[in-house]
Design a protein around this motif. Structure first.
Motif, PDB file in Angstrom:
ATOM      1  N   ARG A   1     -10.828  38.240 -19.813  1.00 32.46           N
ATOM      2  CA  ARG A   1     -11.027  39.697 -19.816  1.00 32.46           C
ATOM      3  C   ARG A   1     -12.178  40.091 -18.888  1.00 32.46           C
ATOM      4  N   ARG A   2     -13.216  39.275 -18.858  1.00 31.71           N
ATOM      5  CA  ARG A   2     -14.350  39.573 -17.977  1.00 31.71           C
ATOM      6  C   ARG A   2     -13.949  39.445 -16.501  1.00 31.71           C
ATOM      7  N   VAL A   3     -13.056  38.476 -16.213  1.00 28.79           N
ATOM      8  CA  VAL A   3     -12.579  38.316 -14.836  1.00 28.79           C
ATOM      9  C   VAL A   3     -11.788  39.553 -14.415  1.00 28.79           C
ATOM     10  N   PHE A   4     -10.959  40.063 -15.306  1.00 27.68           N
ATOM     11  CA  PHE A   4     -10.211  41.285 -15.020  1.00 27.68           C
ATOM     12  C   PHE A   4     -11.160  42.449 -14.735  1.00 27.68           C
ATOM     13  N   ASP A   5     -12.225  42.547 -15.541  1.00 32.82           N
ATOM     14  CA  ASP A   5     -13.191  43.635 -15.372  1.00 32.82           C
ATOM     15  C   ASP A   5     -13.899  43.546 -14.020  1.00 32.82           C
ATOM     16  N   MET A   6     -14.040  42.315 -13.493  1.00 35.16           N
ATOM     17  CA  MET A   6     -14.692  42.113 -12.199  1.00 35.16           C
ATOM     18  C   MET A   6     -13.793  42.578 -11.040  1.00 35.16           C
ATOM     19  N   GLY A   7     -12.503  42.717 -11.306  1.00 33.91           N
ATOM     20  CA  GLY A   7     -11.566  43.098 -10.253  1.00 33.91           C
ATOM     21  C   GLY A   7     -11.305  41.980  -9.265  1.00 33.91           C
ATOM     22  N   ALA A   8     -11.520  40.719  -9.701  1.00 36.54           N
ATOM     23  CA  ALA A   8     -11.341  39.572  -8.804  1.00 36.54           C
ATOM     24  C   ALA A   8      -9.858  39.275  -8.598  1.00 36.54           C
ATOM     25  N   ASP A   9      -9.547  38.603  -7.509  1.00 42.40           N
ATOM     26  CA  ASP A   9      -8.172  38.202  -7.198  1.00 42.40           C
ATOM     27  C   ASP A   9      -7.855  36.924  -7.979  1.00 42.40           C
ATOM     28  N   LEU A  10      -6.984  37.035  -8.978  1.00 46.43           N
ATOM     29  CA  LEU A  10      -6.687  35.891  -9.845  1.00 46.43           C
ATOM     30  C   LEU A  10      -5.999  34.756  -9.096  1.00 46.43           C
TER      31      LEU A  10
ATOM     32  N   ASN B   1     -10.765  29.600  -8.364  1.00 50.62           N
ATOM     33  CA  ASN B   1     -10.704  28.300  -9.025  1.00 50.62           C
ATOM     34  C   ASN B   1     -11.402  28.403 -10.376  1.00 50.62           C
ATOM     35  N   ILE B   2     -11.024  27.566 -11.303  1.00 47.87           N
ATOM     36  CA  ILE B   2     -11.568  27.660 -12.657  1.00 47.87           C
ATOM     37  C   ILE B   2     -13.072  27.419 -12.665  1.00 47.87           C
ATOM     38  N   VAL B   3     -13.573  26.587 -11.750  1.00 43.85           N
ATOM     39  CA  VAL B   3     -14.998  26.286 -11.717  1.00 43.85           C
ATOM     40  C   VAL B   3     -15.823  27.527 -11.378  1.00 43.85           C
ATOM     41  N   ASP B   4     -15.168  28.519 -10.725  1.00 48.48           N
ATOM     42  CA  ASP B   4     -15.874  29.739 -10.326  1.00 48.48           C
ATOM     43  C   ASP B   4     -16.097  30.690 -11.503  1.00 48.48           C
ATOM     44  N   VAL B   5     -15.292  30.567 -12.552  1.00 53.46           N
ATOM     45  CA  VAL B   5     -15.354  31.552 -13.646  1.00 53.46           C
ATOM     46  C   VAL B   5     -15.583  30.920 -15.020  1.00 53.46           C
ATOM     47  N   MET B   6     -15.667  29.610 -15.093  1.00 57.50           N
ATOM     48  CA  MET B   6     -15.855  28.957 -16.382  1.00 57.50           C
ATOM     49  C   MET B   6     -17.279  29.183 -16.898  1.00 57.50           C
ATOM     50  N   THR B   7     -17.444  28.976 -18.194  1.00 61.22           N
ATOM     51  CA  THR B   7     -18.780  28.960 -18.794  1.00 61.22           C
ATOM     52  C   THR B   7     -19.234  27.510 -18.850  1.00 61.22           C
ATOM     53  N   ALA B   8     -20.321  27.202 -18.170  1.00 60.63           N
ATOM     54  CA  ALA B   8     -20.788  25.814 -18.129  1.00 60.63           C
ATOM     55  C   ALA B   8     -21.234  25.349 -19.512  1.00 60.63           C
ATOM     56  N   GLY B   9     -21.022  24.063 -19.773  1.00 63.91           N
ATOM     57  CA  GLY B   9     -21.441  23.496 -21.069  1.00 63.91           C
ATOM     58  C   GLY B   9     -20.481  23.899 -22.163  1.00 63.91           C
ATOM     59  N   GLY B  10     -20.866  24.874 -22.953  1.00 61.56           N
ATOM     60  CA  GLY B  10     -19.999  25.348 -24.034  1.00 61.56           C
ATOM     61  C   GLY B  10     -20.477  24.873 -25.401  1.00 61.56           C
ATOM     62  N   ILE B  11     -20.121  25.642 -26.416  1.00 64.40           N
ATOM     63  CA  ILE B  11     -20.515  25.318 -27.792  1.00 64.40           C
ATOM     64  C   ILE B  11     -19.654  24.176 -28.308  1.00 64.40           C
ATOM     65  N   ARG B  12     -20.280  23.242 -29.007  1.00 61.87           N
ATOM     66  CA  ARG B  12     -19.540  22.089 -29.525  1.00 61.87           C
ATOM     67  C   ARG B  12     -20.117  21.625 -30.858  1.00 61.87           C
TER      68      ARG B  12
ATOM     69  N   ASP C   1     -11.245  21.057 -10.513  1.00 62.99           N
ATOM     70  CA  ASP C   1     -10.572  21.403  -9.265  1.00 62.99           C
ATOM     71  C   ASP C   1      -9.370  22.312  -9.502  1.00 62.99           C
ATOM     72  N   ALA C   2      -9.038  22.568 -10.757  1.00 61.16           N
ATOM     73  CA  ALA C   2      -7.851  23.369 -11.064  1.00 61.16           C
ATOM     74  C   ALA C   2      -8.063  24.824 -10.668  1.00 61.16           C
ATOM     75  N   SER C   3      -6.962  25.478 -10.368  1.00 57.55           N
ATOM     76  CA  SER C   3      -7.030  26.909 -10.070  1.00 57.55           C
ATOM     77  C   SER C   3      -7.084  27.680 -11.387  1.00 57.55           C
ATOM     78  N   LEU C   4      -7.463  28.943 -11.291  1.00 56.03           N
ATOM     79  CA  LEU C   4      -7.461  29.785 -12.483  1.00 56.03           C
ATOM     80  C   LEU C   4      -6.047  29.888 -13.041  1.00 56.03           C
ATOM     81  N   ARG C   5      -5.049  29.926 -12.150  1.00 57.86           N
ATOM     82  CA  ARG C   5      -3.662  29.994 -12.604  1.00 57.86           C
ATOM     83  C   ARG C   5      -3.299  28.767 -13.438  1.00 57.86           C
ATOM     84  N   ASP C   6      -3.725  27.583 -12.990  1.00 56.72           N
ATOM     85  CA  ASP C   6      -3.454  26.347 -13.741  1.00 56.72           C
ATOM     86  C   ASP C   6      -4.098  26.401 -15.128  1.00 56.72           C
ATOM     87  N   ALA C   7      -5.317  26.931 -15.170  1.00 57.46           N
ATOM     88  CA  ALA C   7      -6.035  27.030 -16.440  1.00 57.46           C
ATOM     89  C   ALA C   7      -5.319  27.979 -17.393  1.00 57.46           C
ATOM     90  N   LEU C   8      -4.812  29.097 -16.853  1.00 49.35           N
ATOM     91  CA  LEU C   8      -4.099  30.066 -17.691  1.00 49.35           C
ATOM     92  C   LEU C   8      -2.808  29.464 -18.242  1.00 49.35           C
TER      93      LEU C   8
END
Length: 328
Positions: free
Chosen positions: A259-268, A272-283, A222-229
């Motif tokens: 960097r990919r979000v910046f390239d998209m020109g999206a409004d930071l 929300n972080i859920v909109d731009v995160m990579t699901a799962g992830g390497i572990r 539920d966090a915003s992208l700003r919170d994640a940064l």
């Protein structure tokens, strides 16, 4: 020794090659001494309930120290005892459970010969390594290993050269034969080399160096992208994990994703972080060798990786942690 002028035509390279030729010939002849006596010595050492004690005077002593070190690092407990010191108390280090390997090219080392009656009285098995089977030490030995060489590389025939090389190689042959017989592994080797690079690579686990608890960069979905940064900045690991209150992994967000979000020109400010995160992830699992985790990061071109049990987040490890631990 009088100082003499160096002959203008003296060939240092040829002199060196002559030594190599003589010592190669000596080692080629050593092959015939890997015989039943060698097998009996290996069996005796393999079944030894104590330690292997190496003794030798002079150059033989220097070689003996290296042989003892090789034994000790390859699964055969061993140490060197100086024969002179043994006559003045250090023989108390030797017990009936031990085996003594005594080294002397001539087989007539007075310092070792003086110890043999005591070793016999203690019923300590005696393996003698000499260049003369008919020497006093050769005759006194329970097992004799011949290290005879046709000639020393020294042109005077005085400085131990070919003979010490043959002794060293015979010691290596014993140690490696025993290593193979014991099924000694690289992991076993690492246990006796914990301070070296090999020890770190074979012993260090991800769980030993991963960040845990409050050090883990994480936010809720539920966090915003700003919170994640802000979390990425606070924890300074170039990433944050997205997970719930029970630390169940939802995804991951890294500097690369930003960097990919910046390239998209999206409004930071609205994302929300859920909109731009990579699901799962390497572990990786906590028991993974640190070097294997490092190889994974290098192959995936990432600088950090989650440590998890299934989907349950346990920690995070960064490339810098590998550098600090000396794994790289």
């Amino acid at each position: 020794m009088l100082q003499i002028d160096l002959a203008t035509d003296f060939d240092f390279q040829q002199a060196g090659k002559d030594v190599l030729h003589i010592e190669r010939e000596s080692l080629a002849q050593l092959d015939k001494y890997i015989n039943d006596d060698f097998s009996n010595a290996c069996r005796k050492i393999f079944h030894c309930a104590g330690k292997v004690i190496i003794m030798g005077m002079g150059k033989s002593g220097h070689i003996g120290k290296k042989i003892a070190a090789t034994f000790a690092s390859t699964g055969t407990p061993a140490f060197f005892v100086h024969p002179g010191e043994a006559s003045h108390g250090d023989l108390g280090m030797v017990t009936p459970k031990d085996i003594v390997i005594a080294i002397s090219n001539s087989g007539e080392s007075n310092e070792i010969l003086a110890l043999i009656p005591v070793l016999k009285r203690l019923k300590v098995p005696l393996i003698c390594m000499t260049g003369r089977p008919d020497s006093a030490m050769g005759k006194a030995a329970d097992i004799h290993l011949c290290i005879h060489v046709a000639q020393e590389a020294c042109p005077l025939g005085l400085a131990p050269t070919s003979s010490t090389t043959a002794t060293l190689v015979m010691g290596d042959a014993l140690a490696v034969a025993l290593l193979k017989a014991r099924g000694f592994t690289a992991e076993d080797f690492a246990l006796s080399h914990p301070g070296g690079a090999l020890g770190r690579k074979l012993l260090l686990r991800v769980s030993d160096i991963m960040h845990t608890g409050s050090e883990i960069p994480h936010v809720s979905k539920d966090a915003s992208l700003r919170d994640a940064l802000l979390e990425i900045t606070r924890k300074n690991m170039g990433m944050t994990v997205i997970c719930d209150d029970l630390m169940k992994i939802e995804g991951i967000f890294t500097d690369g994703d930003l960097r990919r979000v910046f390239d998209m020109g999206a409004d930071l400010h609205t994302l929300n972080i859920v909109d731009v995160m990579t699901a799962g992830g390497i572990r990786v699992r906590p028991g993974t060798l640190a070097v294997d985790a490092l190889n994974l990061m290098e192959s995936r071109h990432i600088t950090s990786v989650m440590v998890a049990d299934g989907d349950h987040l346990l920690g995070v490890i960064h490339m810098h942690d590998m550098l600090r631990a000396g794994v790289v």
